[in-house]
Scaffold this motif. Structure first.
Motif, PDB file in Angstrom:
ATOM      1  N   ASN A  75       0.805  -1.227   0.000  1.00 18.85           N
ATOM      2  CA  ASN A  75       0.000   0.000   0.000  1.00 18.85           C
ATOM      3  C   ASN A  75       0.834   1.271   0.000  1.00 18.85           C
ATOM      4  O   ASN A  75       0.464   2.267  -0.642  1.00 18.85           O
ATOM      5  CB  ASN A  75      -0.934   0.008   1.218  1.00 18.85           C
ATOM      6  CG  ASN A  75      -2.178  -0.821   1.013  1.00 18.85           C
ATOM      7  OD1 ASN A  75      -2.596  -1.052  -0.111  1.00 18.85           O
ATOM      8  ND2 ASN A  75      -2.768  -1.304   2.099  1.00 18.85           N
ATOM      9  N   PHE A  76       1.936   1.264   0.730  1.00 23.49           N
ATOM     10  CA  PHE A  76       2.694   2.506   0.900  1.00 23.49           C
ATOM     11  C   PHE A  76       4.108   2.460   0.332  1.00 23.49           C
ATOM     12  O   PHE A  76       4.741   3.502   0.201  1.00 23.49           O
ATOM     13  CB  PHE A  76       2.747   2.878   2.385  1.00 23.49           C
ATOM     14  CG  PHE A  76       1.400   3.148   2.974  1.00 23.49           C
ATOM     15  CD1 PHE A  76       0.694   4.295   2.651  1.00 23.49           C
ATOM     16  CD2 PHE A  76       0.803   2.226   3.832  1.00 23.49           C
ATOM     17  CE1 PHE A  76      -0.561   4.542   3.179  1.00 23.49           C
ATOM     18  CE2 PHE A  76      -0.457   2.464   4.358  1.00 23.49           C
ATOM     19  CZ  PHE A  76      -1.140   3.629   4.032  1.00 23.49           C
ATOM     20  N   GLY A  77       4.593   1.265  -0.022  1.00 24.94           N
ATOM     21  CA  GLY A  77       5.927   1.163  -0.577  1.00 24.94           C
ATOM     22  C   GLY A  77       5.969   0.948  -2.073  1.00 24.94           C
ATOM     23  O   GLY A  77       7.019   1.112  -2.699  1.00 24.94           O
ATOM     24  N   ASN A 244      -1.974  -3.640  -9.773  1.00 24.24           N
ATOM     25  CA  ASN A 244      -2.210  -3.901  -8.351  1.00 24.24           C
ATOM     26  C   ASN A 244      -2.834  -5.276  -8.146  1.00 24.24           C
ATOM     27  O   ASN A 244      -2.408  -6.052  -7.279  1.00 24.24           O
ATOM     28  CB  ASN A 244      -3.118  -2.807  -7.789  1.00 24.24           C
ATOM     29  CG  ASN A 244      -2.989  -2.660  -6.284  1.00 24.24           C
ATOM     30  OD1 ASN A 244      -2.566  -3.558  -5.588  1.00 24.24           O
ATOM     31  ND2 ASN A 244      -3.352  -1.508  -5.773  1.00 24.24           N
ATOM     32  N   PHE A 245      -3.850  -5.602  -8.938  1.00 24.44           N
ATOM     33  CA  PHE A 245      -4.492  -6.916  -8.823  1.00 24.44           C
ATOM     34  C   PHE A 245      -3.489  -8.034  -9.086  1.00 24.44           C
ATOM     35  O   PHE A 245      -3.436  -9.027  -8.351  1.00 24.44           O
ATOM     36  CB  PHE A 245      -5.655  -7.029  -9.820  1.00 24.44           C
ATOM     37  CG  PHE A 245      -6.990  -6.653  -9.247  1.00 24.44           C
ATOM     38  CD1 PHE A 245      -7.581  -7.398  -8.244  1.00 24.44           C
ATOM     39  CD2 PHE A 245      -7.676  -5.543  -9.729  1.00 24.44           C
ATOM     40  CE1 PHE A 245      -8.822  -7.061  -7.717  1.00 24.44           C
ATOM     41  CE2 PHE A 245      -8.918  -5.186  -9.208  1.00 24.44           C
ATOM     42  CZ  PHE A 245      -9.489  -5.945  -8.209  1.00 24.44           C
ATOM     43  N   ILE A 246      -2.690  -7.887 -10.139  1.00 23.29           N
ATOM     44  CA  ILE A 246      -1.724  -8.937 -10.493  1.00 23.29           C
ATOM     45  C   ILE A 246      -0.670  -9.096  -9.401  1.00 23.29           C
ATOM     46  O   ILE A 246      -0.377 -10.214  -8.951  1.00 23.29           O
ATOM     47  CB  ILE A 246      -1.053  -8.607 -11.846  1.00 23.29           C
ATOM     48  CG1 ILE A 246      -2.086  -8.688 -12.972  1.00 23.29           C
ATOM     49  CG2 ILE A 246       0.113  -9.572 -12.113  1.00 23.29           C
ATOM     50  CD1 ILE A 246      -1.588  -8.166 -14.311  1.00 23.29           C
ATOM     51  N   LEU A 247      -0.109  -7.971  -8.956  1.00 25.26           N
ATOM     52  CA  LEU A 247       0.926  -8.013  -7.917  1.00 25.26           C
ATOM     53  C   LEU A 247       0.403  -8.650  -6.634  1.00 25.26           C
ATOM     54  O   LEU A 247       1.032  -9.554  -6.057  1.00 25.26           O
ATOM     55  CB  LEU A 247       1.421  -6.591  -7.636  1.00 25.26           C
ATOM     56  CG  LEU A 247       2.367  -6.422  -6.430  1.00 25.26           C
ATOM     57  CD1 LEU A 247       3.671  -7.167  -6.673  1.00 25.26           C
ATOM     58  CD2 LEU A 247       2.612  -4.947  -6.140  1.00 25.26           C
ATOM     59  N   SER A 248      -0.758  -8.193  -6.174  1.00 29.78           N
ATOM     60  CA  SER A 248      -1.306  -8.695  -4.911  1.00 29.78           C
ATOM     61  C   SER A 248      -1.703 -10.164  -5.017  1.00 29.78           C
ATOM     62  O   SER A 248      -1.563 -10.921  -4.046  1.00 29.78           O
ATOM     63  CB  SER A 248      -2.510  -7.847  -4.493  1.00 29.78           C
ATOM     64  OG  SER A 248      -2.120  -6.505  -4.272  1.00 29.78           O
ATOM     65  N   THR A 249      -2.186 -10.574  -6.179  1.00 24.72           N
ATOM     66  CA  THR A 249      -2.546 -11.979  -6.383  1.00 24.72           C
ATOM     67  C   THR A 249      -1.309 -12.866  -6.326  1.00 24.72           C
ATOM     68  O   THR A 249      -1.310 -13.916  -5.663  1.00 24.72           O
ATOM     69  CB  THR A 249      -3.253 -12.157  -7.735  1.00 24.72           C
ATOM     70  OG1 THR A 249      -4.458 -11.367  -7.752  1.00 24.72           O
ATOM     71  CG2 THR A 249      -3.607 -13.613  -7.977  1.00 24.72           C
ATOM     72  N   ILE A 262      -6.850 -13.587  -0.119  1.00 25.53           N
ATOM     73  CA  ILE A 262      -7.985 -12.797  -0.622  1.00 25.53           C
ATOM     74  C   ILE A 262      -8.076 -11.469   0.120  1.00 25.53           C
ATOM     75  O   ILE A 262      -8.288 -10.406  -0.482  1.00 25.53           O
ATOM     76  CB  ILE A 262      -9.291 -13.602  -0.477  1.00 25.53           C
ATOM     77  CG1 ILE A 262      -9.278 -14.794  -1.429  1.00 25.53           C
ATOM     78  CG2 ILE A 262     -10.513 -12.717  -0.741  1.00 25.53           C
ATOM     79  CD1 ILE A 262     -10.400 -15.775  -1.200  1.00 25.53           C
ATOM     80  N   ALA A 263      -7.902 -11.510   1.438  1.00 23.09           N
ATOM     81  CA  ALA A 263      -7.909 -10.268   2.218  1.00 23.09           C
ATOM     82  C   ALA A 263      -6.795  -9.337   1.758  1.00 23.09           C
ATOM     83  O   ALA A 263      -6.981  -8.120   1.661  1.00 23.09           O
ATOM     84  CB  ALA A 263      -7.770 -10.580   3.712  1.00 23.09           C
ATOM     85  N   LEU A 264      -5.624  -9.901   1.459  1.00 27.34           N
ATOM     86  CA  LEU A 264      -4.498  -9.098   0.973  1.00 27.34           C
ATOM     87  C   LEU A 264      -4.852  -8.384  -0.326  1.00 27.34           C
ATOM     88  O   LEU A 264      -4.570  -7.194  -0.490  1.00 27.34           O
ATOM     89  CB  LEU A 264      -3.278 -10.001   0.750  1.00 27.34           C
ATOM     90  CG  LEU A 264      -2.081  -9.330   0.064  1.00 27.34           C
ATOM     91  CD1 LEU A 264      -1.376  -8.388   1.023  1.00 27.34           C
ATOM     92  CD2 LEU A 264      -1.101 -10.367  -0.478  1.00 27.34           C
ATOM     93  N   VAL A 265      -5.495  -9.107  -1.239  1.00 25.45           N
ATOM     94  CA  VAL A 265      -5.858  -8.500  -2.523  1.00 25.45           C
ATOM     95  C   VAL A 265      -6.803  -7.317  -2.315  1.00 25.45           C
ATOM     96  O   VAL A 265      -6.541  -6.200  -2.786  1.00 25.45           O
ATOM     97  CB  VAL A 265      -6.508  -9.544  -3.459  1.00 25.45           C
ATOM     98  CG1 VAL A 265      -7.075  -8.853  -4.708  1.00 25.45           C
ATOM     99  CG2 VAL A 265      -5.493 -10.608  -3.862  1.00 25.45           C
ATOM    100  N   TYR A 266      -7.887  -7.542  -1.578  1.00 30.52           N
ATOM    101  CA  TYR A 266      -8.853  -6.464  -1.398  1.00 30.52           C
ATOM    102  C   TYR A 266      -8.360  -5.392  -0.430  1.00 30.52           C
ATOM    103  O   TYR A 266      -8.818  -4.250  -0.466  1.00 30.52           O
ATOM    104  CB  TYR A 266     -10.194  -7.029  -0.951  1.00 30.52           C
ATOM    105  CG  TYR A 266     -10.938  -7.688  -2.086  1.00 30.52           C
ATOM    106  CD1 TYR A 266     -11.441  -6.936  -3.132  1.00 30.52           C
ATOM    107  CD2 TYR A 266     -11.109  -9.070  -2.126  1.00 30.52           C
ATOM    108  CE1 TYR A 266     -12.101  -7.534  -4.192  1.00 30.52           C
ATOM    109  CE2 TYR A 266     -11.765  -9.684  -3.180  1.00 30.52           C
ATOM    110  CZ  TYR A 266     -12.257  -8.900  -4.216  1.00 30.52           C
ATOM    111  OH  TYR A 266     -12.903  -9.503  -5.272  1.00 30.52           O
ATOM    112  N   GLY A 267      -7.392  -5.738   0.424  1.00 33.39           N
ATOM    113  CA  GLY A 267      -6.821  -4.753   1.327  1.00 33.39           C
ATOM    114  C   GLY A 267      -5.790  -3.865   0.670  1.00 33.39           C
ATOM    115  O   GLY A 267      -5.371  -2.858   1.254  1.00 33.39           O
ATOM    116  N   THR A 268      -5.374  -4.216  -0.553  1.00 33.25           N
ATOM    117  CA  THR A 268      -4.405  -3.398  -1.269  1.00 33.25           C
ATOM    118  C   THR A 268      -4.990  -2.763  -2.523  1.00 33.25           C
ATOM    119  O   THR A 268      -4.580  -1.667  -2.905  1.00 33.25           O
ATOM    120  CB  THR A 268      -3.175  -4.240  -1.668  1.00 33.25           C
ATOM    121  OG1 THR A 268      -3.610  -5.398  -2.390  1.00 33.25           O
ATOM    122  CG2 THR A 268      -2.391  -4.674  -0.452  1.00 33.25           C
TER     123      THR A 268
END
Length: 327
Positions: A75-77, A244-249, A262-268
């Protein structure tokens, strides 16, 4: 009436564009300058109701520290610098639009982070923690990021940004906490959860639609003069959400089990576009309407992308394990 309001909330993919079009038409027919007086009330209406349901106590209820750290690292880096780079590429001569793109990336998570995580059968407690941490951290970090990354091309009134964040984030957060406690003490927690809790986000939606309407009305002449500009805003937004979706997935699948991933994806990926709108409109005065344009368009992509991701979740992460019944 409630059915209509809930329909607006549940169909932002349509209600946001309709509000945008209505604002443009209104601004062309009527002098919209008087609408500026409605910015503060609409901002309060947008932010305060969402704070009533904010579950601050969940932050201290344990969970995976590694999951929260990885989430906030993304989120911030990573994401703010992605947005800043795309702003430099797509809007080198439009610093206000580039700032709007940056603001969409600096305020992670919203109430929909929790909702979409629930729809996809992810870790709800982790999503709630991400929402609270992301809101507080993003609110505190936004002035510094904006000053650091955009301060050379546009004046960022650091003190004013902090003052407005206190007014539009932390004051409503305090009032929301007090309101929740008073309501629970008055009607009981069961009735609050059953009859009242789900109604507050509807008022936030009204505030969002009102702010979008005002922002577009104030910029209507410029928009009509250069209609192609709006289309160019979609490309960097799509890139941000797509990357963002690709990275978080990828990170989620590599490091965490299904529910946490799943929480990580929607949390980012989910951004608090309501707070971003509030900051743009309240801090930057007449310039805020231009900044708000690209933020408002983010709603269209965010809602649609989140809905499609829910449909693809089982294919990406596998189906959830069946719940074991206790005899």
């Amino acid at each position: 009436m409630w059915k209509f309001l809930f329909a607006l909330q549940q169909n932002l993919i349509w209600s946001i564009p309709i509000s945008m079009i209505a604002g443009i038409i209104f601004g062309l027919v009527v002098d919209p300058s008087f609408l500026k007086a409605g910015i503060i009330p609409l901002t309060f209406l947008m932010v305060y109701p969402m704070m009533i349901n904010l579950q601050l106590n969940k932050v201290f209820m344990g969970g995976s520290l590694r999951l929260q750290l990885v989430t906030q690292l993304i989120n911030f880096g990573i994401i703010p610098f992605l947005a800043f780079g795309l702003g430099k590429i797509f809007f080198p001569d439009q610093p206000l639009i580039a700032l709007g793109l940056l603001l969409t990336s600096l305020l992670p998570t919203s109430g929909m982070t929790i909702s979409w995580t629930g729809f996809a059968k992810g870790n709800l407690n982790a999503a709630i923690q991400m929402t609270v941490i992301g809101l507080i951290a993003g609110s505190l970090a936004t002035p510094f990021y904006a000053k650091w990354l955009m301060g050379t091309v546009i004046e960022i009134p650091l003190l004013d940004v902090f003052k407005q964040i206190v007014i539009i984030v932390f004051l409503p957060m305090l009032l929301g906490f007090v309101t929740k406690q008073v309501l629970i003490a008055t009607v009981g927690e069961s009735k609050y959860n059953k009859n009242l809790k789900q109604k507050f986000p509807v008022f936030s939606t009204i505030g969002v639609l009102g702010i979008v309407f005002v922002a577009l009305a104030l910029k209507s002449q410029s928009i009509v003069s250069h209609p192609a500009n709006l289309l160019t805003y979609f490309v960097p937004l799509i890139l941000i959400y797509g990357i963002n979706f690709i990275l978080s997935t990828v990170v989620g699948k590599a490091l965490f089990e299904r529910g946490d991933a799943i929480a990580l994806v929607y949390g980012t990926v989910m951004r608090n576009l309501s707070i971003a709108l509030a900051i743009a409109i309240s801090v930057f005065g007449t310039q805020g309407a231009e900044i708000a344009l690209i933020i408002a368009m983010g709603y269209i992509i965010q809602v649609q992308a989140a809905a499609w991701y829910v449909k693809l979740t089982d294919r990406i992460f596998g189906a959830p394990l069946p719940e074991v019944e206790m005899s």
